[in-house]
Design an enzyme around this catalytic site. Structure first.
Site, PDB file in Angstrom:
ATOM      1  N   GLN A 246       1.169  -9.997 -10.462  1.00 11.78           N
ATOM      2  CA  GLN A 246       0.891 -10.833  -9.296  1.00 11.78           C
ATOM      3  C   GLN A 246      -0.535 -11.345  -9.373  1.00 11.78           C
ATOM      4  O   GLN A 246      -1.488 -10.560  -9.331  1.00 11.78           O
ATOM      5  CB  GLN A 246       1.090 -10.045  -7.995  1.00 11.78           C
ATOM      6  CG  GLN A 246       0.785 -10.871  -6.745  1.00 11.78           C
ATOM      7  CD  GLN A 246       0.824 -10.063  -5.465  1.00 11.78           C
ATOM      8  OE1 GLN A 246       1.546  -9.067  -5.379  1.00 11.78           O
ATOM      9  NE2 GLN A 246       0.048 -10.469  -4.469  1.00 11.78           N
TER      10      GLN A 246
ATOM     11  N   ASP B 208       5.146  -3.211  -8.794  1.00 13.81           N
ATOM     12  CA  ASP B 208       3.984  -3.659  -8.032  1.00 13.81           C
ATOM     13  C   ASP B 208       3.182  -4.571  -8.950  1.00 13.81           C
ATOM     14  O   ASP B 208       2.585  -4.119  -9.932  1.00 13.81           O
ATOM     15  CB  ASP B 208       3.154  -2.441  -7.618  1.00 13.81           C
ATOM     16  CG  ASP B 208       1.906  -2.811  -6.815  1.00 13.81           C
ATOM     17  OD1 ASP B 208       1.533  -3.999  -6.781  1.00 13.81           O
ATOM     18  OD2 ASP B 208       1.296  -1.902  -6.217  1.00 13.81           O
TER      19      ASP B 208
ATOM     20  N   HIS C 131       0.998  -4.173   1.886  1.00 10.10           N
ATOM     21  CA  HIS C 131       1.465  -4.589   0.566  1.00 10.10           C
ATOM     22  C   HIS C 131       2.942  -4.247   0.378  1.00 10.10           C
ATOM     23  O   HIS C 131       3.391  -3.166   0.771  1.00 10.10           O
ATOM     24  CB  HIS C 131       0.637  -3.885  -0.509  1.00 10.10           C
ATOM     25  CG  HIS C 131       0.907  -4.355  -1.902  1.00 10.10           C
ATOM     26  ND1 HIS C 131       0.685  -5.655  -2.308  1.00 10.10           N
ATOM     27  CD2 HIS C 131       1.407  -3.696  -2.982  1.00 10.10           C
ATOM     28  CE1 HIS C 131       1.010  -5.774  -3.586  1.00 10.10           C
ATOM     29  NE2 HIS C 131       1.462  -4.617  -4.020  1.00 10.10           N
TER      30      HIS C 131
ATOM     31  N   CYS D 226       2.833 -10.808  -2.334  1.00 14.27           N
ATOM     32  CA  CYS D 226       3.592  -9.601  -2.664  1.00 14.27           C
ATOM     33  C   CYS D 226       5.007  -9.629  -2.101  1.00 14.27           C
ATOM     34  O   CYS D 226       5.925  -9.065  -2.702  1.00 14.27           O
ATOM     35  CB  CYS D 226       2.853  -8.349  -2.201  1.00 14.27           C
ATOM     36  SG  CYS D 226       2.460  -8.308  -0.434  1.00 14.27           S
TER      37      CYS D 226
END
Length: 225
Positions: free
Chosen positions: A83, A176, A161, A89
């Protein structure tokens, strides 16, 4: 300067409209997870193919770790991208959930085009594809203005997040995009992804120390299909 988007609300209605516009199969939908006891998990239709988890970013939640994968190349089966866009996110969670689930993407859709554009690329190259995808950004911007919460200022610091929890080749993986690679959390048990994700979710809940800013949304069979 890195791109910065407005965050998505942790709202299944918002995420369903957004994900289906991108090309998520109508046989799947996002559902609120109201609790992690068996009687509450029963409300989520099967199969559950991914779980999006929203949690506060604190030193303790940042220290939650996985376990060693069973083989060095186990991670190769997981579709993963870094990311590089701030506050993206939620969109990264939707992408990771959809592209790691079997038969979750409509042929000819935006998601299928994204997967094709990223074929053979590493996570950093995939991040660049996502960052430069104007159609994806436009869809995200539209979705970020929906929901029940007030839309934050673009310069506001967001300390919440999203990550995705998925199953690949008999393992539970945390995806993630801020991290360099998927995080392995152990083998599946045969009880279904949602139940196998609960121990991971509980680790984050404990680390969040009772924060009300914690949410889990399951990607599972649609009730309308």
């Amino acid at each position: 300067m890195p791109k910065k988007w407005l965050p998505l609300e942790a709202n299944p209605d918002v995420m369903n409209a957004f994900a289906h516009e991108l090309g998520l199969s109508p046989s799947l939908a996002f559902h609120d997870v109201y609790g992690f006891d068996d009687d509450l998990l029963e409300f989520i239709p099967e199969p559950c193919v991914a779980v999006l988890m929203l949690f506060p970013l604190t030193p303790r939640t940042e220290s939650v770790a996985g376990v060693d994968a069973p083989a060095p190349d186990a991670v190769s089966s997981v579709w993963f991208a870094r990311q590089t866009v701030s506050n993206a996110c939620g969109t990264m969670g939707v992408i990771h959930a959809a592209l790691n689930a079997k038969d979750a993407v409509v042929p000819g859709s935006r998601l299928e085009s994204l997967r094709a554009a990223c074929e053979g690329s590493d996570p950093d190259a995939r991040a660049r594809v996502i960052e430069n995808d104007d159609a994806l950004e436009a869809a995200h911007v539209c979705a970020s203005t929906e929901g029940q919460s007030a839309v934050p200022n673009a310069d506001e610091v967001i300390d919440l997040h999203f990550v995705a929890l998925v199953e690949r080749d008999g393992g539970v993986w945390e995806l993630d995009g801020r991290k360099p690679a998927p995080v392995y959390h152990g083998a599946t048990t045969g009880s279904g992804l949602l139940r196998d994700a609960v121990p991971v979710i509980r680790k984050y809940m404990e680390a969040a120390e009772g924060s009300i800013h914690f949410n889990a949304i399951a990607l599972a069979a649609s009730l309308d299909a």
